[in-house]
Design a protein around this motif. Structure first.
Motif, PDB file in Angstrom:
ATOM      1  N   THR A  23       0.821  -1.208   0.000  1.00  0.00           N
ATOM      2  CA  THR A  23       0.000   0.000   0.000  1.00  0.00           C
ATOM      3  C   THR A  23       0.853   1.255   0.000  1.00  0.00           C
ATOM      4  O   THR A  23       1.854   1.343   0.711  1.00  0.00           O
ATOM      5  N   LYS A  24       0.453   2.228  -0.813  1.00  0.00           N
ATOM      6  CA  LYS A  24       1.167   3.507  -0.870  1.00  0.00           C
ATOM      7  C   LYS A  24       0.941   4.323   0.398  1.00  0.00           C
ATOM      8  O   LYS A  24       1.814   5.092   0.806  1.00  0.00           O
ATOM      9  N   GLN A  25      -0.235   4.177   0.974  1.00  0.00           N
ATOM     10  CA  GLN A  25      -0.573   4.933   2.176  1.00  0.00           C
ATOM     11  C   GLN A  25      -0.430   4.047   3.402  1.00  0.00           C
ATOM     12  O   GLN A  25      -0.927   2.919   3.426  1.00  0.00           O
ATOM     13  N   ARG A  26       0.244   4.526   4.406  1.00  0.00           N
ATOM     14  CA  ARG A  26       0.416   3.744   5.626  1.00  0.00           C
ATOM     15  C   ARG A  26      -0.921   3.611   6.345  1.00  0.00           C
ATOM     16  O   ARG A  26      -1.609   4.601   6.589  1.00  0.00           O
ATOM     17  N   PRO A  27      -1.321   2.401   6.695  1.00  0.00           N
ATOM     18  CA  PRO A  27      -2.601   2.227   7.387  1.00  0.00           C
ATOM     19  C   PRO A  27      -2.533   2.717   8.832  1.00  0.00           C
ATOM     20  O   PRO A  27      -1.459   2.808   9.426  1.00  0.00           O
ATOM     21  N   LEU A  28      -3.712   3.007   9.376  1.00  0.00           N
ATOM     22  CA  LEU A  28      -3.803   3.404  10.779  1.00  0.00           C
ATOM     23  C   LEU A  28      -3.553   2.213  11.696  1.00  0.00           C
ATOM     24  O   LEU A  28      -3.021   2.369  12.799  1.00  0.00           O
ATOM     25  N   SER A  29      -3.953   1.022  11.251  1.00  0.00           N
ATOM     26  CA  SER A  29      -3.731  -0.196  12.028  1.00  0.00           C
ATOM     27  C   SER A  29      -3.753  -1.385  11.090  1.00  0.00           C
ATOM     28  O   SER A  29      -4.283  -1.315   9.974  1.00  0.00           O
ATOM     29  N   VAL A  30      -3.178  -2.502  11.551  1.00  0.00           N
ATOM     30  CA  VAL A  30      -3.149  -3.747  10.777  1.00  0.00           C
ATOM     31  C   VAL A  30      -3.509  -4.904  11.701  1.00  0.00           C
ATOM     32  O   VAL A  30      -2.991  -4.991  12.812  1.00  0.00           O
ATOM     33  N   GLN A  31      -4.405  -5.753  11.252  1.00  0.00           N
ATOM     34  CA  GLN A  31      -4.802  -6.930  12.026  1.00  0.00           C
ATOM     35  C   GLN A  31      -4.537  -8.184  11.203  1.00  0.00           C
ATOM     36  O   GLN A  31      -4.836  -8.230  10.006  1.00  0.00           O
ATOM     37  N   TYR A  32      -3.987  -9.193  11.852  1.00  0.00           N
ATOM     38  CA  TYR A  32      -3.674 -10.463  11.212  1.00  0.00           C
ATOM     39  C   TYR A  32      -4.651 -11.510  11.725  1.00  0.00           C
ATOM     40  O   TYR A  32      -4.643 -11.834  12.913  1.00  0.00           O
ATOM     41  N   LEU A  91      -5.696 -10.421   6.141  1.00  0.00           N
ATOM     42  CA  LEU A  91      -5.063  -9.178   6.564  1.00  0.00           C
ATOM     43  C   LEU A  91      -6.114  -8.083   6.537  1.00  0.00           C
ATOM     44  O   LEU A  91      -6.817  -7.921   5.533  1.00  0.00           O
ATOM     45  N   THR A  92      -6.254  -7.333   7.620  1.00  0.00           N
ATOM     46  CA  THR A  92      -7.201  -6.223   7.695  1.00  0.00           C
ATOM     47  C   THR A  92      -6.435  -4.944   7.964  1.00  0.00           C
ATOM     48  O   THR A  92      -5.743  -4.831   8.975  1.00  0.00           O
TER      49      THR A  92
END
Length: 252
Positions: A69-78, A92-93
């Motif tokens: 992703t070009k934009q960094r996510p606010l959070s990542v869930q596995y 991946l969320t």
């Protein structure tokens, strides 16, 4: 904003068959892959300007997902159910300002349907996950969902009734998901298009004759309908037994 999804059936093998060229060609804002079949440190990809997120399966050479992703996510869930791990690396969320992105490689119920009960339980858990997310902000849900939803989504209808990926139970779960507040972007924009498939067997000449299934999807929350611009199947792209799919959105 452009989102691409592709079951690469082994990312190391797919890289040798043109994956990087297609990646650069698409210039996606978010690029999701499924069935990466690798472990941490087994591949390096030269995609400058992208954040990389990987969910590896514990079993070597099996399953797994990744998002670039070009934009960094606010959070990542596995994984699902608030877990931050999942043995087969299937989900991946990523949370962004205006939406959640869920990349999924849905379990196959297997040829003899030995895993059908597990698959149906998985569908229940995924629906709960998507519903919980959708209550917070809209969702883009993509990946290899391992089901041909309607007869138009599969070439040989009669001979495949009841087979893995085309059982009444699996199809009903997809119907339930859509009825719960989601749109199948491809069918929304191309309601009557026949011969639109995303997976073909490796058997001789099957892909050349377009004897396929549409089992890869980009689904969105109903309230993202007005943002949807395109939803395409890139059947001309080789490198895997699946082809990539994409959708474009315009956010205010």
């Amino acid at each position: 904003m452009k989102v691409v999804s592709w079951n690469v059936n082994g990312i190391r093998a797919c890289v040798k068959k043109g994956f990087n060229d297609f990646f650069e060609q698409m210039q996606a804002d978010i690029f999701c892959v499924q069935e990466i079949k690798c472990q941490e440190g087994q591949i390096e990809l030269p995609f400058d300007g992208y954040e990389h997120y990987w969910n590896y399966a514990e079993k070597k050479g099996y399953s797994g997902t990744a998002v670039f992703t070009k934009q960094r996510p606010l959070s990542v869930q596995y994984g699902l159910n608030g877990q931050d791990s999942e043995a087969e690396g299937r989900v991946l969320t990523l949370e962004f300002e205006k939406f959640f992105l869920v990349n999924c490689y849905t379990p196959n119920s297997q040829r003899d349907l030995a895993r059908l009960s597990y698959r149906l339980k998985w569908e229940d858990e995924m629906l709960a996950h998507l519903t919980e997310l959708d209550a917070q902000k809209p969702v883009i849900y993509c990946g290899d969902l391992n089901v041909a939803h309607e007869e138009i989504d599969i070439c040989n209808v009669k001979s495949n009734y009841g087979n893995s990926g085309f059982t009444k139970e699996e199809r009903a779960k997809m119907t339930r998901l859509l009825d719960s507040g989601f749109i199948d972007t491809f069918r929304y924009l191309h309601p009557n298009q026949e011969g639109a498939y995303t997976w073909w067997s490796y058997m001789r000449d099957v892909r050349a004759r377009n004897i396929g299934w549409r089992i890869d999807y980009l689904l969105i929350s109903n309230r993202l309908q007005s943002t949807l611009q395109t939803s395409e199947i890139h059947a001309e792209i080789l490198g895997s037994d699946h082809c990539p799919i994409s959708a474009e959105f315009v956010f205010a």
